[in-house]
Motif scaffolding. Structure first.
Motif, PDB file in Angstrom:
ATOM      1  N   TRP A 146      -3.368 -14.373 -10.772  1.00  0.00           N
ATOM      2  CA  TRP A 146      -3.084 -12.949 -10.200  1.00  0.00           C
ATOM      3  C   TRP A 146      -3.557 -12.840  -8.717  1.00  0.00           C
ATOM      4  N   ALA A 147      -4.040 -13.627  -8.029  1.00  0.00           N
ATOM      5  CA  ALA A 147      -4.341 -13.586  -6.682  1.00  0.00           C
ATOM      6  C   ALA A 147      -3.240 -13.102  -5.900  1.00  0.00           C
ATOM      7  N   PRO A 148      -2.089 -13.843  -5.659  1.00  0.00           N
ATOM      8  CA  PRO A 148      -0.720 -13.421  -5.086  1.00  0.00           C
ATOM      9  C   PRO A 148      -0.393 -11.777  -5.419  1.00  0.00           C
ATOM     10  N   LEU A 149      -0.502 -11.489  -6.593  1.00  0.00           N
ATOM     11  CA  LEU A 149       0.103 -10.270  -6.816  1.00  0.00           C
ATOM     12  C   LEU A 149      -1.066  -9.319  -6.200  1.00  0.00           C
ATOM     13  N   THR A 150      -2.148  -9.618  -6.315  1.00  0.00           N
ATOM     14  CA  THR A 150      -3.314  -8.689  -5.686  1.00  0.00           C
ATOM     15  C   THR A 150      -3.214  -8.505  -4.326  1.00  0.00           C
ATOM     16  N   VAL A 151      -2.696  -9.634  -3.582  1.00  0.00           N
ATOM     17  CA  VAL A 151      -2.660  -9.649  -2.378  1.00  0.00           C
ATOM     18  C   VAL A 151      -1.175  -8.743  -1.890  1.00  0.00           C
ATOM     19  N   PHE A 152      -0.185  -8.927  -2.626  1.00  0.00           N
ATOM     20  CA  PHE A 152       1.096  -8.168  -2.352  1.00  0.00           C
ATOM     21  C   PHE A 152       0.678  -6.552  -2.491  1.00  0.00           C
ATOM     22  N   PHE A 153      -0.105  -6.183  -3.647  1.00  0.00           N
ATOM     23  CA  PHE A 153      -0.152  -4.968  -3.822  1.00  0.00           C
ATOM     24  C   PHE A 153      -1.291  -3.980  -2.936  1.00  0.00           C
ATOM     25  N   PHE A 154      -2.283  -5.061  -2.420  1.00  0.00           N
ATOM     26  CA  PHE A 154      -2.983  -4.597  -1.584  1.00  0.00           C
ATOM     27  C   PHE A 154      -2.397  -4.214  -0.171  1.00  0.00           C
ATOM     28  N   PHE A 155      -1.643  -5.023   0.221  1.00  0.00           N
ATOM     29  CA  PHE A 155      -0.786  -4.843   1.771  1.00  0.00           C
ATOM     30  C   PHE A 155       0.043  -3.679   1.397  1.00  0.00           C
ATOM     31  N   LEU A 156       0.639  -3.556   0.220  1.00  0.00           N
ATOM     32  CA  LEU A 156       1.732  -2.452  -0.067  1.00  0.00           C
ATOM     33  C   LEU A 156       0.935  -1.177   0.097  1.00  0.00           C
ATOM     34  N   PHE A 157      -0.321  -1.159  -0.662  1.00  0.00           N
ATOM     35  CA  PHE A 157      -0.964   0.045  -0.560  1.00  0.00           C
ATOM     36  C   PHE A 157      -1.507   0.416   0.895  1.00  0.00           C
ATOM     37  N   LEU A 158      -1.794  -0.537   1.867  1.00  0.00           N
ATOM     38  CA  LEU A 158      -2.216  -0.294   3.050  1.00  0.00           C
ATOM     39  C   LEU A 158      -0.890   0.267   4.015  1.00  0.00           C
TER      40      LEU A 158
END
Length: 286
Positions: A97-109
């Protein structure tokens, strides 16, 4: 508008270009998704940094472009082995889950930052009761901010003292009540200290909208032969308060007047006073 200032065009071109380059390196050059992602990330930085140095779009815009590019390369690395199937490992287990969390976090930003930048550059528009439009866009400049540098302020003070000693008599105004979208005649009367007509003078009127610099304009007045009057026709695009900077130049002598004027609607109605700034229109000429 300069290319680097177009958010949608630059960000979209970067994303599409990097996806194409990733596919080319991965499929044609036999790079792994990780290798192609790293290579395209470095290429995007090598292209974006010189372009930004040549025409600096601002730190927030630069960060947005860089984030879009790096996030695109990271996304290709995550799913580059076969689309959605790449979200599972070879033994059938789901991707951590960590890579996907990083991806969606930066997408939101990126989405939030793009929204804030667009709002800051274009502002919000709304229509007032009198039919006029107001923009929240910040012009990004403060006219006549002489306090920025001591030398500018001292120069301004010196010109002001010289102007007072010169004693020119400058009267100005409109021939009729100024209205928006109606051609107005702006007249300036220029006399010397002794009441003699100022001939061969250059008279320029600059009208400034503090809320939106895109509406600012300057216009030169024509001298009426055989008189001490200068005039021009003006069409104001919006009603409300306009700052006026009037310059009368004769030889090396420059006489500057700063004031404001209030423009009515086409029906002749003046905008309501702002209850938060009740003195905004005080001293404005009509």
């Amino acid at each position: 508008m300069y290319l680097m200032d177009n958010l949608l065009l630059m960000a979209g071109a970067g994303i599409i270009g990097l996806l194409i380059l990733n596919v080319f390196l991965n499929k044609a050059c036999k790079f792994t998704p990780a290798q192609s992602g790293v290579a395209t990330s470095l290429i995007s930085i090598a292209v974006l940094v010189p372009m930004s140095i040549y025409h600096w779009p601002g730190g927030d815009v630069f960060a947005l472009y860089l984030s879009c590019n790096l996030l695109t390369c990271y996304a290709y690395y995550l799913i580059g082995k076969g689309g959605i199937k790449a979200l599972k490992t070879a033994d059938g287990k789901h991707l951590h889950w960590a890579p996907l969390t990083v991806f969606f976090f930066f997408l939101f930003l990126i989405i939030v930052e793009a929204s804030l930048i667009t709002l800051a550059e274009r502002g919000l528009f709304y229509q007032k009761e009198d039919g006029s439009f107001v923009s929240t866009r910040f012009a990004g400049e403060v006219p006549n901010a002489y306090q920025k540098k001591e030398s500018y302020y001292n120069d301004y003070q010196q010109r002001l003292y010289s102007q007072l000693d010169r004693g020119w008599l400058i009267n100005y105004g409109f021939a009729d009540i100024p209205k928006v979208d109606v051609t107005q005649t702006f007249i300036v009367e220029a006399l010397s200290k002794d009441g003699i007509d100022l001939k061969d003078a250059i008279v320029v009127a600059s009208f400034v909208r503090p809320a939106d610099q895109r509406e600012n304009f300057s216009i030169a007045l024509e001298h009426l032969a055989g008189s001490n009057l200068y005039q021009t026709n003006i069409d104001f695009p919006v009603s409300g308060v306009w700052q006026l900077i009037l310059k009368v130049t004769q030889g090396d002598n420059v006489h500057e007047i700063q004031a404001c004027t209030e423009i009515a609607t086409k029906e002749g109605v003046f905008p309501k006073r702002n209850k938060y700034r009740p003195n905004e229109n005080v001293g404005c000429k009509v």
